[in-house]
Design an enzyme around this catalytic site. Structure first.
Site, PDB file in Angstrom:
ATOM      1  N   MET A  46      46.708  30.876  42.497  1.00  7.93           N
ATOM      2  CA  MET A  46      48.099  30.720  42.930  1.00  7.93           C
ATOM      3  C   MET A  46      48.239  31.174  44.384  1.00  7.93           C
ATOM      4  O   MET A  46      49.340  31.464  44.851  1.00  7.93           O
ATOM      5  CB  MET A  46      49.031  31.513  42.014  1.00  7.93           C
ATOM      6  CG  MET A  46      48.965  31.025  40.564  1.00  7.93           C
ATOM      7  SD  MET A  46      50.451  31.354  39.624  1.00  7.93           S
ATOM      8  CE  MET A  46      50.446  33.131  39.604  1.00  7.93           C
ATOM      9  N   LEU A  49      45.416  34.787  48.624  1.00  7.97           N
ATOM     10  CA  LEU A  49      44.039  35.115  48.230  1.00  7.97           C
ATOM     11  C   LEU A  49      43.597  36.497  48.717  1.00  7.97           C
ATOM     12  O   LEU A  49      43.903  36.905  49.830  1.00  7.97           O
ATOM     13  CB  LEU A  49      43.078  34.059  48.787  1.00  7.97           C
ATOM     14  CG  LEU A  49      43.351  32.618  48.351  1.00  7.97           C
ATOM     15  CD1 LEU A  49      42.275  31.684  48.923  1.00  7.97           C
ATOM     16  CD2 LEU A  49      43.413  32.484  46.840  1.00  7.97           C
ATOM     17  N   GLU A  51      40.220  39.670  47.852  1.00  6.69           N
ATOM     18  CA  GLU A  51      38.782  39.740  47.551  1.00  6.69           C
ATOM     19  C   GLU A  51      38.455  39.382  46.091  1.00  6.69           C
ATOM     20  O   GLU A  51      37.343  38.980  45.790  1.00  6.69           O
ATOM     21  CB  GLU A  51      38.221  41.127  47.891  1.00  6.69           C
ATOM     22  CG  GLU A  51      37.979  41.340  49.375  1.00  6.69           C
ATOM     23  CD  GLU A  51      37.020  40.318  49.996  1.00  6.69           C
ATOM     24  OE1 GLU A  51      35.994  39.990  49.376  1.00  6.69           O
ATOM     25  OE2 GLU A  51      37.322  39.835  51.107  1.00  6.69           O
ATOM     26  N   GLY A  52      39.414  39.577  45.188  1.00 10.97           N
ATOM     27  CA  GLY A  52      39.204  39.161  43.798  1.00 10.97           C
ATOM     28  C   GLY A  52      38.990  37.654  43.723  1.00 10.97           C
ATOM     29  O   GLY A  52      38.011  37.162  43.141  1.00 10.97           O
ATOM     30  N   HIS A  53      39.914  36.910  44.345  1.00 11.87           N
ATOM     31  CA  HIS A  53      39.769  35.449  44.389  1.00 11.87           C
ATOM     32  C   HIS A  53      38.471  35.052  45.100  1.00 11.87           C
ATOM     33  O   HIS A  53      37.751  34.156  44.669  1.00 11.87           O
ATOM     34  CB  HIS A  53      40.928  34.809  45.164  1.00 11.87           C
ATOM     35  CG  HIS A  53      42.288  35.059  44.586  1.00 11.87           C
ATOM     36  ND1 HIS A  53      43.218  35.841  45.211  1.00 11.87           N
ATOM     37  CD2 HIS A  53      42.866  34.612  43.459  1.00 11.87           C
ATOM     38  CE1 HIS A  53      44.330  35.870  44.497  1.00 11.87           C
ATOM     39  NE2 HIS A  53      44.147  35.139  43.419  1.00 11.87           N
ATOM     40  N   GLN A  77      54.705  29.061  34.108  1.00 18.05           N
ATOM     41  CA  GLN A  77      54.183  30.303  33.536  1.00 18.05           C
ATOM     42  C   GLN A  77      55.013  31.517  33.923  1.00 18.05           C
ATOM     43  O   GLN A  77      54.666  32.643  33.590  1.00 18.05           O
ATOM     44  CB  GLN A  77      52.708  30.505  33.908  1.00 18.05           C
ATOM     45  CG  GLN A  77      52.456  30.829  35.368  1.00 18.05           C
ATOM     46  CD  GLN A  77      50.980  30.822  35.687  1.00 18.05           C
ATOM     47  OE1 GLN A  77      50.342  29.778  35.709  1.00 18.05           O
ATOM     48  NE2 GLN A  77      50.409  31.988  35.949  1.00 18.05           N
ATOM     49  N   GLY A 163      38.930  35.196  36.541  1.00 12.19           N
ATOM     50  CA  GLY A 163      38.695  36.639  36.625  1.00 12.19           C
ATOM     51  C   GLY A 163      39.028  37.341  35.316  1.00 12.19           C
ATOM     52  O   GLY A 163      39.963  36.957  34.619  1.00 12.19           O
ATOM     53  N   GLN A 169      44.283  35.700  29.531  1.00 17.84           N
ATOM     54  CA  GLN A 169      44.252  34.332  30.064  1.00 17.84           C
ATOM     55  C   GLN A 169      42.843  33.747  29.948  1.00 17.84           C
ATOM     56  O   GLN A 169      42.668  32.603  29.507  1.00 17.84           O
ATOM     57  CB  GLN A 169      44.695  34.367  31.529  1.00 17.84           C
ATOM     58  CG  GLN A 169      44.394  33.119  32.326  1.00 17.84           C
ATOM     59  CD  GLN A 169      44.927  33.215  33.739  1.00 17.84           C
ATOM     60  OE1 GLN A 169      46.124  33.181  33.944  1.00 17.84           O
ATOM     61  NE2 GLN A 169      44.053  33.341  34.728  1.00 17.84           N
ATOM     62  N   SER A 201      45.456  42.594  43.318  1.00 21.37           N
ATOM     63  CA  SER A 201      46.411  41.638  42.754  1.00 21.37           C
ATOM     64  C   SER A 201      47.343  41.181  43.859  1.00 21.37           C
ATOM     65  O   SER A 201      47.698  41.972  44.746  1.00 21.37           O
ATOM     66  CB  SER A 201      47.238  42.318  41.656  1.00 21.37           C
ATOM     67  OG  SER A 201      48.398  41.564  41.387  1.00 21.37           O
TER      68      SER A 201
HETATM   69  P1  AMP Z   1      45.969  34.141  40.438  1.00 15.13           P
HETATM   70  O1  AMP Z   1      46.007  33.602  41.826  1.00 15.13           O
HETATM   71  O2  AMP Z   1      46.610  35.472  40.285  1.00 15.13           O
HETATM   72  O3  AMP Z   1      46.409  33.121  39.414  1.00 15.13           O
HETATM   73  O4  AMP Z   1      44.441  34.403  40.137  1.00 15.13           O
HETATM   74  C1  AMP Z   1      43.484  33.392  40.247  1.00 15.13           C
HETATM   75  C2  AMP Z   1      42.200  33.865  39.625  1.00 15.13           C
HETATM   76  O5  AMP Z   1      41.751  35.046  40.289  1.00 15.13           O
HETATM   77  C3  AMP Z   1      42.364  34.254  38.146  1.00 15.13           C
HETATM   78  O6  AMP Z   1      41.239  33.763  37.426  1.00 15.13           O
HETATM   79  C4  AMP Z   1      42.398  35.751  38.192  1.00 15.13           C
HETATM   80  O7  AMP Z   1      41.953  36.366  37.002  1.00 15.13           O
HETATM   81  C5  AMP Z   1      41.459  36.037  39.346  1.00 15.13           C
HETATM   82  N1  AMP Z   1      41.702  37.387  39.889  1.00 15.13           N
HETATM   83  C6  AMP Z   1      42.883  37.913  40.272  1.00 15.13           C
HETATM   84  N2  AMP Z   1      42.732  39.197  40.664  1.00 15.13           N
HETATM   85  C7  AMP Z   1      41.419  39.487  40.522  1.00 15.13           C
HETATM   86  C8  AMP Z   1      40.620  40.656  40.746  1.00 15.13           C
HETATM   87  N3  AMP Z   1      41.147  41.774  41.208  1.00 15.13           N
HETATM   88  N4  AMP Z   1      39.294  40.585  40.480  1.00 15.13           N
HETATM   89  C9  AMP Z   1      38.731  39.444  40.006  1.00 15.13           C
HETATM   90  N5  AMP Z   1      39.433  38.305  39.779  1.00 15.13           N
HETATM   91  C10 AMP Z   1      40.749  38.332  40.024  1.00 15.13           C
END
Ligand code: AMP
Length: 295
Positions: A46, A49, A51-53, A77, A163, A169, A201
């Protein structure tokens, strides 16, 4: 990229990144890539972005031969009183980060492209969507499963990466893929955290300086529970109380849930076992944050 037969696909270049914004164009492109025998890897996001993404995108690049990242803030959602309108958006920053990694295409559709007037078909994973976040965000996982299935039908990936940050999810999507016989490999990757343990996040941007300090208690509570379990405590009630005490000490009282559940079925339990999920969702200021760890 060798996209010669694709002149009819409308693709724009934003900062020299190839961007597709129409469903038909994305499907035509993906069909052609698949016909060429290349493995498509896909990371749905979404945006905003971090470091998780980025960790997911890097893994996807390693795993596939044609990498597609989508950026789409999915309205179905979000609940009526949730943060859809003010959800962090930073397209320019996102494209910069994506450019550094090097992806083949960014899929960036409009809401009307994905949900045209009259849209009325949804998919639900009936049981797994009920507990944890499902109790507090009615309709959330119906929106998630629906958008992910739509994106899978548009992007046509061989591999899709998610993630573990959004653990419920992730297992809902794995279940949907199994139940509906989708030929897509789903890979889940570990949570990327700040140095003090806070899970990255997009919603952390809502935190004030003071709230940001308190927010680290979420991962501390989870860690206290996993530590106590490792030391031989396995009564769920007792473990949860230890976690709640840590949250309360950091003035976090608005707790949607702090629970230990079976990591595969999400069933609740009285005695914790190795492999169980410890999951938390709590409001810190205006931000509803989630986190989890495995025992
Ligand atoms: P989102 O943009 O929040 O929908 O997240 C997109 C993807 O990034 C999803 O699969 C999340 O689970 C993953 N994600 C978000 N935050 C993290 C994180 N801190 N570490 C690893 N993956 C993450």
């Amino acid at each position: 990229m060798g996209l010669s037969p694709l002149q009819s696909i409308h693709m724009t270049e934003k900062d020299s990144i190839k961007v597709v914004d129409k469903v038909n164009d994305m499907q035509t492109l993906s069909n052609s890539v698949r016909k060429g025998g290349r493995i498509i890897s896909f990371v749905p996001t979404m945006g905003a972005l971090h470091e998780g993404h980025i960790s997911l995108i890097r893994k996807a690049k390693e795993k596939g031969e044609f990498l597609i990242v989508s950026i789409f803030v999915n309205p179905t959602q979000f609940g009526l009183n949730e943060d859809y309108k003010k959800y962090s958006r930073d397209l320019e920053g996102d494209l910069k980060k994506i450019k550094e990694i090097g992806v083949d295409v960014v899929f960036l559709p409009d809401v009307n492209e994905i949900y045209p007037d009259g849209f009325e078909t949804y998919v639900e994973v009936e049981e797994l969507q009920k507990p944890l976040c499902g109790q507090f965000r009615p309709g959330h996982f119906k929106g998630v499963a629906t958008i992910v299935l739509k994106l899978f039908n548009i992007v046509k990936p061989d591999i899709a990466i998610f993630g573990e940050k959004d653990y419920q999810q992730l297992i809902i999507i794995q279940k949907m893929v199994r139940d509906l016989h989708l030929e897509i490999e789903i890979i889940g990757l570990p949570i990327i955290r700040e140095d003090d343990g806070l899970a990255l996040s997009s919603r952390n941007a809502y935190l004030s300086k003071k709230e940001r300090k308190h927010a680290k208690a979420l991962s501390e509570a989870l860690r206290e529970i996993t530590k106590s379990f490792d030391q031989g405590h396995n009564e769920v009630k007792d473990l949860i109380q230890r976690g709640r005490d840590i949250l309360n000490k950091s003035l976090i009282y608005d707790i949607d849930y702090l629970e230990i559940r079976n990591g595969r079925t999400l069933e609740s339990k009285e005695e914790a076992q190795s492999g169980d999920l410890v999951a938390v969702a709590a409001k810190v200021g205006n931000a509803r944050l989630i986190d989890n760890m495995k025992l």
